[in-house]
Scaffold this active site. Sequence first.
Site, mmCIF file in Angstrom:
data_model
loop_
_atom_site.group_PDB
_atom_site.id
_atom_site.type_symbol
_atom_site.label_atom_id
_atom_site.label_comp_id
_atom_site.label_asym_id
_atom_site.label_seq_id
_atom_site.Cartn_x
_atom_site.Cartn_y
_atom_site.Cartn_z
ATOM 1 N N LEU A 1 -7.269 -8.264 -12.396
ATOM 2 C CA LEU A 1 -7.821 -7.587 -13.519
ATOM 3 C C LEU A 1 -9.123 -7.274 -13.427
ATOM 4 O O LEU A 1 -9.890 -8.094 -12.679
ATOM 5 C CB LEU A 1 -7.654 -8.627 -14.956
ATOM 6 C CG LEU A 1 -6.184 -8.605 -15.659
ATOM 7 C CD1 LEU A 1 -6.260 -9.808 -16.643
ATOM 8 C CD2 LEU A 1 -5.734 -7.251 -16.266
ATOM 9 N N GLY B 1 0.656 -1.337 -0.067
ATOM 10 C CA GLY B 1 -0.030 -0.044 -0.031
ATOM 11 C C GLY B 1 0.793 1.350 0.032
ATOM 12 O O GLY B 1 0.407 2.249 0.560
ATOM 13 N N SER B 2 2.005 1.209 -0.655
ATOM 14 C CA SER B 2 2.945 2.579 -0.405
ATOM 15 C C SER B 2 2.269 3.647 -1.581
ATOM 16 O O SER B 2 2.251 4.603 -1.092
ATOM 17 C CB SER B 2 4.422 2.112 -0.900
ATOM 18 O OG SER B 2 4.354 1.736 -2.342
ATOM 19 N N ASN B 3 1.770 3.433 -2.732
ATOM 20 C CA ASN B 3 0.929 4.118 -3.316
ATOM 21 C C ASN B 3 -0.227 4.933 -2.576
ATOM 22 O O ASN B 3 -0.932 5.831 -2.934
ATOM 23 C CB ASN B 3 0.709 3.783 -4.774
ATOM 24 C CG ASN B 3 1.716 4.040 -5.680
ATOM 25 O OD1 ASN B 3 2.253 5.006 -5.844
ATOM 26 N ND2 ASN B 3 2.102 2.953 -6.299
ATOM 27 N N HIS C 1 1.327 2.311 -13.569
ATOM 28 C CA HIS C 1 2.193 1.086 -13.818
ATOM 29 C C HIS C 1 3.551 1.383 -14.056
ATOM 30 O O HIS C 1 3.904 2.740 -14.625
ATOM 31 C CB HIS C 1 1.705 0.744 -15.422
ATOM 32 C CG HIS C 1 2.435 -0.520 -16.025
ATOM 33 N ND1 HIS C 1 2.149 -1.878 -15.312
ATOM 34 C CD2 HIS C 1 3.721 -0.604 -16.762
ATOM 35 C CE1 HIS C 1 2.971 -2.657 -16.073
ATOM 36 N NE2 HIS C 1 3.783 -2.055 -16.728
ATOM 37 N N ASN D 1 -5.208 3.545 -13.134
ATOM 38 C CA ASN D 1 -4.305 2.851 -12.661
ATOM 39 C C ASN D 1 -2.708 3.299 -12.927
ATOM 40 O O ASN D 1 -2.557 4.340 -13.597
ATOM 41 C CB ASN D 1 -4.310 1.549 -13.164
ATOM 42 C CG ASN D 1 -3.083 0.352 -12.798
ATOM 43 O OD1 ASN D 1 -2.946 0.415 -11.490
ATOM 44 N ND2 ASN D 1 -2.527 -0.453 -13.512
#
Length: 200
Positions: free
Chosen positions: A97, A15-17, A114, A112
């Site tokens: 997904l 959960g760093s983002n 990436h 999202n």
Amino acid sequence: MKRRPRIAVFASGLGSNFQALVDAFQAEPARYECDIALLVCDKPQAYAVKRAEAAGVPAACFTPKAYSSREQYEEAVLLKLREERIDWIVLAGYMRLVTPVLLRAYGGRILNIHPSLLPAFPGLNAVKQAFDYGVRVTGVTVHLVDEGMDTGAILAQRVVFVEEHDTVETLTARIHAAEHELYPAAVADVVAGRLSPSRA
């Protein structure tokens, strides 16, 4: 007074983002003009859940194996999103997904991030893919989510240079740092209508 858009962050792991988003939004609520109202997690033991508790963000945990199909799982998630009046979904290390169940309900409102400059190196282990390929430049991409694997319209990108003495680990660390800077700003700009694929 106009209602502030409500965001659900989906995460599966550390959960760093999620933390970067929460920190940015809570530090400057006027700048971000939207609120992180919910964490959705498909792994109840994930550290992201502890981060949500510490930040005062409600967490909804779902165990996919408890459902007969991916679609049934997402129907349960969708029910919770509607209950919480969620306007946008932000994927942050969510390792599943998304199916048409959520895509139909939130088409054009699922984001999202990436760890590569898409369309290069989609899918898993993108940093290692880029490093092994020998690129001198990689980076991060914020994109809309569609039914493909990292194929949605690109919203924002940031370049990260591969340095001479880099390892996969050092490059990954710098890419994560770039993600933590880019994602909150990009999410806020998209939700506010300041950023779209046509203007990216």
